[in-house]
Enzyme design. Structure first.
Site, PDB file in Angstrom:
ATOM      1  N   CYS A 194     -10.202   6.851   7.010  1.00  8.71           N
ATOM      2  CA  CYS A 194     -11.288   5.928   6.474  1.00  8.71           C
ATOM      3  C   CYS A 194     -12.038   5.097   7.583  1.00  8.71           C
ATOM      4  O   CYS A 194     -12.644   5.949   8.465  1.00  8.71           O
ATOM      5  CB  CYS A 194     -10.730   5.044   5.106  1.00  8.71           C
ATOM      6  SG  CYS A 194     -11.867   4.214   4.184  1.00  8.71           S
ATOM      7  N   HIS A 250      -8.423   8.950   1.584  1.00  4.06           N
ATOM      8  CA  HIS A 250      -7.121   8.479   1.998  1.00  4.06           C
ATOM      9  C   HIS A 250      -5.851   9.287   1.486  1.00  4.06           C
ATOM     10  O   HIS A 250      -5.613   9.464   0.299  1.00  4.06           O
ATOM     11  CB  HIS A 250      -7.005   7.182   1.034  1.00  4.06           C
ATOM     12  CG  HIS A 250      -7.658   6.098   1.537  1.00  4.06           C
ATOM     13  ND1 HIS A 250      -7.110   5.130   2.380  1.00  4.06           N
ATOM     14  CD2 HIS A 250      -8.813   5.663   1.094  1.00  4.06           C
ATOM     15  CE1 HIS A 250      -8.183   4.371   2.823  1.00  4.06           C
ATOM     16  NE2 HIS A 250      -9.294   4.647   2.031  1.00  4.06           N
ATOM     17  N   GLU A 290      -2.874   9.205   2.002  1.00  2.00           N
ATOM     18  CA  GLU A 290      -1.695   8.409   1.585  1.00  2.00           C
ATOM     19  C   GLU A 290      -1.870   8.012  -0.005  1.00  2.00           C
ATOM     20  O   GLU A 290      -0.742   7.773  -0.466  1.00  2.00           O
ATOM     21  CB  GLU A 290      -1.357   7.432   2.320  1.00  2.00           C
ATOM     22  CG  GLU A 290      -2.515   6.100   2.294  1.00  2.00           C
ATOM     23  CD  GLU A 290      -3.685   6.199   2.801  1.00  2.00           C
ATOM     24  OE1 GLU A 290      -4.445   5.291   2.800  1.00  2.00           O
ATOM     25  OE2 GLU A 290      -4.093   7.249   3.348  1.00  2.00           O
TER      26      GLU A 290
END
Length: 193
Positions: free
Chosen positions: A77, A175, A177
């Protein structure tokens, strides 16, 4: 494996640590230069505003260190955006790893882009076992335009570079994750590079 997560006060580190734990790894949150330089893998996260994040990187001496790292580095990001030449956000000079200037989406679309969107044109070992049109989670108002270092694109108002690669440096706008199994696969791929 020694995994350094660069700590420069640009939030949202826990979800990265949890994603690594789910894969059986531990990420150490650190701003210790020697530890970062000796790590096997480095994750450069980022949530927040570009110019204040860049000031923190400079103050900690990390702005000089990051571009000279030789192991695989993954910017996520804002981390990816700070690896570019510059950003329109706060008129910020970046680390200059990726030869592209980050721009703001126009007001023709809802800004920030927030939610799930597809990644296409996958062109890197970072995307091994990842399908075209896989959905990833994104939250951003600024983007990297299509450029030579693009390894994935996403469409929002137009196509833009949602992942970049140059030598040992990788950057993703989304993202991983927070992107379920598909995102976890990308983190796993990064750890095996």
């Amino acid at each position: 494996m020694k995994i350094a997560i660069i700590d420069y006060g640009a939030g949202n580190i826990q979800s990265i640590q949890f994603a690594l734990e789910r894969l059986g790894f531990e990420g150490i949150l650190t701003n210790d230069v020697a530890f970062i330089q000796s790590a096997d893998k480095v994750i450069f996260p980022g949530v927040g505003e570009a110019s204040s994040a860049m000031k923190k990187l400079k103050a900690s001496g990390l702005a000089e260190i990051i571009p000279n790292l030789t192991q695989p580095v993954l910017g996520i990001c804002l981390g990816m955006q700070l690896m570019c030449n510059s950003s329109e956000e706060g008129n910020t000079k970046g680390l200059g790893i990726f030869d592209v200037d980050v721009q703001r989406f126009s007001n023709a679309v809802k800004v920030p882009q927030m939610g799930w969107n597809k990644i296409n044109n996958l062109n890197s070992d970072l995307f091994k076992n990842t399908k075209e049109n896989e959905y990833m989670y994104l939250v951003h108002s600024y983007y990297a335009p299509i450029c030579a270092e693009m390894i994935a694109s996403t469409n929002y108002e137009f196509d833009y570079a949602s992942a970049l690669q140059k030598n040992n440096f990788y950057g993703v706008q989304f993202h991983p994750e927070k992107s379920g199994k598909a995102g976890e696969q990308i983190i796993k791929n990064f750890l095996t590079l």
